[in-house]
Every structure is written in C-alpha cells, then in structure tokens.
Design a protein around this motif. Structure first.
Motif, PDB file in Angstrom:
ATOM      1  N   VAL A  41      29.990  29.664  39.302  1.00 35.39           N
ATOM      2  CA  VAL A  41      31.228  28.783  39.934  1.00 35.39           C
ATOM      3  C   VAL A  41      31.925  29.845  41.276  1.00 35.39           C
ATOM      4  O   VAL A  41      32.092  29.674  41.954  1.00 35.39           O
ATOM      5  CB  VAL A  41      32.332  27.567  38.659  1.00 35.39           C
ATOM      6  N   SER A  42      32.562  30.629  40.622  1.00 33.83           N
ATOM      7  CA  SER A  42      33.280  31.408  41.179  1.00 33.83           C
ATOM      8  C   SER A  42      33.259  32.934  40.612  1.00 33.83           C
ATOM      9  O   SER A  42      33.702  33.313  39.728  1.00 33.83           O
ATOM     10  CB  SER A  42      34.625  31.030  41.686  1.00 33.83           C
ATOM     11  N   GLN A  43      33.037  33.955  41.488  1.00 36.43           N
ATOM     12  CA  GLN A  43      33.014  35.395  40.884  1.00 36.43           C
ATOM     13  C   GLN A  43      34.459  35.960  40.593  1.00 36.43           C
ATOM     14  O   GLN A  43      34.148  37.119  40.115  1.00 36.43           O
ATOM     15  CB  GLN A  43      32.243  36.618  41.841  1.00 36.43           C
ATOM     16  N   LEU A  44      35.004  35.605  41.678  1.00 40.41           N
ATOM     17  CA  LEU A  44      37.253  35.613  41.220  1.00 40.41           C
ATOM     18  C   LEU A  44      36.967  34.927  40.320  1.00 40.41           C
ATOM     19  O   LEU A  44      38.317  35.296  39.731  1.00 40.41           O
ATOM     20  CB  LEU A  44      37.396  35.381  42.723  1.00 40.41           C
ATOM     21  N   LEU A  45      36.638  33.775  39.928  1.00 38.05           N
ATOM     22  CA  LEU A  45      37.165  33.296  38.789  1.00 38.05           C
ATOM     23  C   LEU A  45      36.550  34.144  37.199  1.00 38.05           C
ATOM     24  O   LEU A  45      37.186  34.778  36.539  1.00 38.05           O
ATOM     25  CB  LEU A  45      36.714  31.850  38.716  1.00 38.05           C
ATOM     26  N   PHE A  61      38.958  37.058  37.005  1.00 39.48           N
ATOM     27  CA  PHE A  61      40.117  36.653  36.756  1.00 39.48           C
ATOM     28  C   PHE A  61      39.740  36.604  35.158  1.00 39.48           C
ATOM     29  O   PHE A  61      40.635  36.775  34.514  1.00 39.48           O
ATOM     30  CB  PHE A  61      41.102  35.969  37.059  1.00 39.48           C
ATOM     31  N   PHE A  62      38.598  35.665  34.355  1.00 40.29           N
ATOM     32  CA  PHE A  62      38.728  35.896  33.606  1.00 40.29           C
ATOM     33  C   PHE A  62      38.949  37.606  32.237  1.00 40.29           C
ATOM     34  O   PHE A  62      38.865  36.957  31.624  1.00 40.29           O
ATOM     35  CB  PHE A  62      37.426  34.824  33.017  1.00 40.29           C
ATOM     36  N   ALA A  63      37.645  38.038  32.795  1.00 40.59           N
ATOM     37  CA  ALA A  63      37.915  39.012  32.208  1.00 40.59           C
ATOM     38  C   ALA A  63      38.910  40.187  32.089  1.00 40.59           C
ATOM     39  O   ALA A  63      39.570  40.457  31.748  1.00 40.59           O
ATOM     40  CB  ALA A  63      36.970  39.885  33.274  1.00 40.59           C
TER      41      ALA A  63
END
Length: 756
Positions: free
Chosen positions: A560-564, A567-569
């Motif tokens: 969906v999004s690498q940035l997401l 952020f989750f990590a």
C-alpha cells in the motif's frame, strides 16, 4: 553497601585544584532504593565477590590464566579461553547470585538500615528450602561423576528420566518457586543477607551447574528433540523464573511483563487467528531450547558477556580515577559562559558519559544531579531542565564509537563489522546533538537567559592543561580503527585509564583497582539481567516464527505504502522498547522488526539503524519514558510533562531514521561528494527544524506562518535529494526575507489586505 574511598592518596587528593570542584560527585556510586547497604564481613564478602566476578571476565576475555602463565595446572580454577556456552552460563549465574544478595525484592524506606522487622517464620521456611536446593546441586555433581565414568546420558532412558525429574527437577523447582514467593513476603534488615535471597542464589548456581554438566556431553545437539534430557527443560524453567525475578528487582516490571506475554504466546499462539497463529509447541521442547544460543545464551548474552561488561569495567576505571569529573568540568569550562550554559554542558557531558555507560536513565541520574539544578538556577523551567538532560543522555546511546554498547549488539546480530557501524553512526549522531543544541539555545534566547559567571566555572586554561585525561577515549578509538579487536581495544583503554590516573591526584593503586572491579561487578548486574531476559523474548520469536510472520505483515503494508510500513515499524520498535534499557530494547525490536524491513528491500545496515534509533528513543517517548521519568525525579517536575518536553527537544531523532531510507549517504553510503552534501544540507535542515519548533528565528520570535515555512524547508533539506534541497533553500530564503524585512508579530493574526 558502604562507600570505600577510591583514592589511594588522600593527601594528594586534598590538594586537587580548586577550579575543578564543580563536578564533585558525578563519579560517586548511586545507591538504588532496594539495594542493601552492608558493613563488616558482609561488605568485604560482597566487595570481594563483585571484584572477582568482574576480574574473571577481564581474564577470560583476554585468555589469561595461572596455568598459562606458570605452567602449573590448578583444576579448581577455570582455564581460558572457556568454552563459549559454559562462559555465558557462568556469566548469568554469577550475576544472579550477586544480584539476589545485593538487591532486595522491594524498596527500603529512606534512611532505613537495620530497623526493618524480620518475619522469622518465613525466614525459617526459606532456610529449610535451602535443603532441596543443595540436594539438587549435589545430584548434579553425582550426574557429573556418572558421566565422567562413561555413562551414556540421553532423554529417553526411563531410569535417567526418573532421576532427573524427581532427584533434580522437583527439588529445584520447589526451592525456586518457593524462594521467589517467599521473597515477596519476607522482610530482612537492609544490612543483612535475606535467607530467601541466599536461597535464590543457590538455585541459580544449581541451574548453571546442571547445564554445564549436561551441555558438556553431546546433549547440546539434542535440544528441541525427544533425545533432550528432561532436566534441561526443568533447569531452563527455573533459570527463566530466576532471570525474570532479578530483572524485576533491578529494572522494573516492564520487561518482565513483556517476557510473560511472549511466553504465554508460545502456548496460546495455536489458538490465535491470522498472522499471530503459531504451531503447537510442548513445554519440554520449548524450554529445552530457550536456554541455548537460540534464546537466553544467544546474541544478547553473547554481547553482555563480552563487550558490555568490558566497557562497564572501562567506565568503572574512569569513575574510580575521577576522569568522569574531568569530562563534566571540561564541558563547563567550554560552554558554561554561553546563554543557557548548563544545558549545553548537559549535552556535551551527558552525551559523552552516556556513550560509555549504556543506559539513558542511569546516565540521567549520574550527571543530571549536577546539571539539572544548575539549569534551573540560570532560568530554565524545571520540566525543561529535566527534558534537556533526558534528551542528552539518550543521545549518548547513539554516539559512536561505543553507542552505549548498541554498536556491538548490532555487529553481533548482523555480522556487519563493528567499524562500519561506528562510521555509519557519525552523521546521525551529529544531527541529533546539533538539533538538541539549537533547541536549548533558542529556548535560552527566548527566555533571555545568561550564562554562568567566570568565577562559577572551572578555568578553561586549567582544563586544557589536563586534556591528557581524554587519552583513554582516544586510545580506544585509535585502537579500534587500527584493526584491534574490540576486546583488545577496550582492555588497552581500561589499562590506560589506570596509567593516566597517575598524572592526577587520584592515583589508582591496588586498592583503587580492586574498587574499580567491584564497581564494575555491581554496575553490570542490571544490564546482564536485562540482556538475559531479552534473550527469553528473542528465543520466543525465533522458536515460534512470529518474526517471519511479522515480516509478511510489513510486506503487505508496503504494497500500500512503504512510508506506512516504516511508520508501523517505528511504532512497534518504540512500543517494544518502552520501559527497557537500550540494549534489551534494540535486541527485541531487531528480532521482530528488522527482518521485515530487510524483506522490503532496505539494506541490512539501514534497517537495523532504523530499529536501533527508535528503540533508543523509547526512553524519551511518552507515555513510558524511563530517562524522562528519572530526570523528573531530580528536577521535581511532572514526569509526563517532562517526557513531553524531552520528546520535543529530541524531535530531530524521530525524523533522522526516515532519512536513512530516503538517502543512504547519511550512513556514509555513497561518494564523498554525496556524503558531504547530505551531511551539510541535513544539518541546515535540522537548524530550520529547531527554529520552527521553538519559534525563534533571526534573534526574535517567529510568527506561526514563519514557523510553518521553516518546518517545511527543514523537511525538504533533510530529505536529501538535489531537487528537494533546492526547494528547501528557496523556501528558507523566502522565510528569511519575510522575517528580516517584515518582522511579523508572532502574536498577531494573519491579515490579508483587501479581505473583508
């Protein structure tokens, strides 16, 4: 424990220059609220045991032995180098014995010495439980004799299984569980040994003795199989309980609760839905593996038994020789006169000492007791004073070359050379400390603060004349980059600390050296317990496969999004690190998060630095921020307000890890031109970030839209691309012109001409 003077020459110490007394007490030993204070023979026994324990590690790591020196074989003394697993088992067992004797199960009342009432019936029960503990230890010796006489040991012989369960396992578990429960209810004077704690120490020795005996055969290859002796599983259960109890005493409940949750997951994971579901694992199979290099004896204990304890000894030698006092005095001489001087001193001194001692909260207590009152004296609010100290001490964990021992754990886990990790950490550490410096400088400017007067500070000229006291640090760095092993470099630095002390009034002779080893032995207890407890969690992750399933979850988010996904990590790394010292926080987060980031295609070094930074920053991240809470205890401020303020001061560190992903030149990966440009533009970006967060730009307060422009320019320049750098420069110029030409009132609303 009472305090022996670390100086061998009191007369010379009394003649120490008067301009260096501002840092008096920085090197003093801190006494925890649940630590026993002994006198008489108990003091000498614990002092000697702690010193021998630390010296044993120094000898083992350097391959020293009496037999090697003299050719005389002494069978009762260990020969070096020791077999790896045996060395780690002894490492943990010594910490358990020393830790239980020193740290009570509950805090003592302030000033309490001998007036705590003794509950004698419980004490008698604890004394009685020493019999099954000693019996299990005796049975272990019997097992060793049988094995040495040629008995083939295995886990399927019913006779052997009966002996292990009923002659070794049951007495050990009765003594262990009974000792832990009794220790929660039993009271003993602070100056005495508690029978329950002696009992738990004996249980730790029994566990270690059995594992050394059984692992000394081919049984280590049978762990996790039906051929594993049932005694291994029982000993591992007892050892796990002892490790968690000692961790609770020395580091609080946070890590223990997380460990219990992970252990519960082992046996309930088969009933959970989705990616959390794990295969069924019997308790015998799990515990026969958890006390091996797949868990407790794995990477965390490998590092604590080598690099961490070595640098604790190094720090203890610096403390005993009063070099820590000099570090703080030097910082005051350099930065004390500038506005908000004590805050800038805290950045320098806490960063330097935090790099060595490996714990953010511990460093806050050591240096904050001096810097926080001085910050309040020159005008900082008490919550800000505590926040600055917490942020600076936390930054010490990311400062090369030692990085609070984090660099060594990273090298152990990843296989990346230590020197590569230390070099890669340079620019991120500079960015963090530059940001904190700007934050405290702008805060001082807003409040119109002054620096300290010259007569309140050490003389800079006098400090420069004693700059040779930095020699141990210099020798450490030079030796590491000359290709010496970490152990050899740390040993040389430790020896140089003793040699350099002879150029000061605090000369280290035999008395001071033994005191330094004693300090090291005591200082190491917390980190050893924490690393062993973290090893339990690492074992759960590796044996259940939950880390791989978490990696798949991150891969799904990245779709969906690498940035997401990043952020989750970040959130998971901070969550796992809350309430834990740096080494344990990183070890756990690296096992859960880092493999998933690597699966996303992120380079291994970048992924582990990403995890390491956020594990470190958990110490200043609300709501559980150990370093901030420790600082609030000294400053007298509200802990939550202090943690929020420290989060704000350290805000740059929450952005820097994302820079690793977008621009690997920040980690020294690229050409010199790329690295230089990335470092310079990121530093300028950090300046704009600090100005925007603090609302101070060009010597005056900044309006909200100026602050927004500064933050946007900061993010553009921190990102690291050529186009974004140019956009950031252009936006910064525009903001500069607005602030310089129009001088907008920061309190006035934005008014657009021609609007109704």
């Amino acid at each position: 424990m009472s305090h022996a003077d670390t100086r061998d020459d009191p007369a010379a110490a009394a003649a120490a220059p008067q301009d260096v007394t501002i840092a008096d007490g920085v090197d003093d030993e801190a006494i925890e609220s649940n630590r026993r204070i002994f006198g008489g023979w108990r003091f000498w026994f614990i002092s000697g045991f702690a010193a021998i324990y630390a010296a044993f590690h120094m000898a083992a790591l350097n391959g020293l032995s009496i037999e090697r020196w003299t050719g005389i074989e002494l069978p009762l003394l260990p020969s070096f180098p020791m077999e790896t697993w045996n060395f780690r088992i002894v490492h943990i067992a010594g910490a358990l014995l020393l830790g239980f004797l020193l740290f009570a199960s509950a805090p003592f009342a302030e000033g309490e010495a001998r007036d705590r009432p003794v509950r004698r019936p419980l004490g008698l029960v604890a004394t009685a439980l020493m019999l099954p503990a000693l019996f299990s230890l005796g049975v272990t010796i019997w097992f060793a004799i049988q094995i040495s006489n040629g008995l083939m040991w295995n886990g399927i012989d019913e006779t052997l299984r009966f002996r292990e369960i009923w002659l070794f396992g049951v007495p050990l578990m009765v003594a262990t569980v009974g000792g832990i429960l009794l220790s929660w209810a039993h009271s003993a004077p602070r100056a005495s040994f508690a029978p329950t704690d002696i009992l738990l120490g004996l249980c730790g020795v029994a566990v270690a003795s059995y594992l050394i005996v059984i692992y000394g055969t081919l049984m280590r290859n049978s762990t996790g199989t039906p051929f594993a002796p049932i005694g291994i599983s029982i000993a591992a259960v007892a050892g796990t309980l002892l490790i968690m109890e000692l961790t609770r005493r020395v580091a609080g409940l946070a890590l223990v609760i997380i460990s219990v949750v992970f252990l519960a997951y082992v046996f309930t994971g088969q009933y959970l839905p989705g990616f959390l579901q794990s295969p069924a694992i019997s308790w015998e199979r799990f515990f026969s593996q958890v006390y091996t290099d797949a868990g407790i004896l794995g990477p965390t204990t490998a590092v604590s038994s080598t690099y961490i304890i070595l640098f604790i000894i190094f720090a203890a030698f610096l403390q005993a020789s009063k070099v820590g006092d000099y570090f703080v005095n030097f910082a005051f001489a350099m930065a004390g006169r500038s506005r908000g001087g004590p805050a800038k001193v805290a950045i320098f001194a806490s960063g330097l000492m935090g790099m060595i001692n490996g714990t953010s909260a511990g460093n806050v207590v050591a240096t904050g007791s001096l810097t926080i009152p001085l910050m309040k004296k020159v005008g900082y609010h008490k919550k800000t004073a505590g926040a600055v100290e917490a942020a600076a001490s936390t930054g010490g964990q990311i400062m090369p070359p030692i990085m609070g021992a984090g660099a060594f754990i990273m090298a152990e886990i990843t296989g990346i050379p230590y020197t590569d990790i230390a070099i890669a950490a340079i620019i991120p550490a500079v960015l963090y400390f530059v940001s904190v410096f700007f934050m405290v400088d702008f805060e001082a400017a807003k409040l119109g603060m002054r620096g300290m007067r010259s007569d309140e500070l050490p003389k800079f000229a006098a400090m420069v004349r004693r700059v040779y006291l930095f020699l141990p640090i210099v020798i450490l760095i030079v030796a590491l980059f000359m290709g010496y092993s970490v152990i050899r470099a740390g040993t040389l630095a430790t020896l140089s600390a003793a040699v350099v002390s002879w150029l000061t009034p605090y000369r280290m002779g035999p008395r001071s050296v033994s005191k330094a080893f004693e300090l090291a032995g005591i200082m190491s207890i917390q980190i050893i317990a924490v690393c062993a407890c973290a090893g339990i969690i690492v074992g759960v992750i590796s044996l259940t496969g939950v880390g791989a399933r978490f990696s798949n979850l991150l891969l799904g988010l990245a779709g969906v999004s690498q940035l997401l996904a990043l952020f989750f990590a970040m959130c998971i790394a901070i969550l796992l690190g809350m309430g834990m010292p740096t080494t344990a926080a990183y070890a756990v987060a690296a096992s859960v998060v880092a493999p998933g980031l690597v699966d996303l295609g992120i380079p291994q070094l970048t992924a582990h630095f990403f995890v390491f930074y956020f594990a470190v920053l958990s110490a200043i991240t609300p709501p559980v921020a150990l370093a901030s809470y420790a600082a609030a205890g000294i400053s007298g401020a509200n802990p939550m307000e202090t943690s929020t303020a420290s989060f704000k001061i350290g805000i740059a560190a929450f952005i820097v890890p994302f820079m690793f992903f977008y621009n690997s030149a920040i980690l020294m990966d690229g050409t010199w031109v790329e690295i230089l440009r990335a470092g310079v533009t990121a530093t300028v970006g950090v300046f704009f970030l600090s100005a925007g967060v603090q609302g101070w730009f060009l010597g005056s307060r900044a309006a909200w839209f100026v602050r927004a422009g500064l933050l946007a320019a900061a993010l553009f320049m921190i990102e690291g691309g050529l186009v974004t750098d140019l956009l950031g420069v252009g936006l910064a110029v525009a903001v500069y012109l607005v602030q310089r030409v129009f001088r907008p009132d920061p309190g006035a609303p934005l008014v657009v001409k021609g609007a109704d």
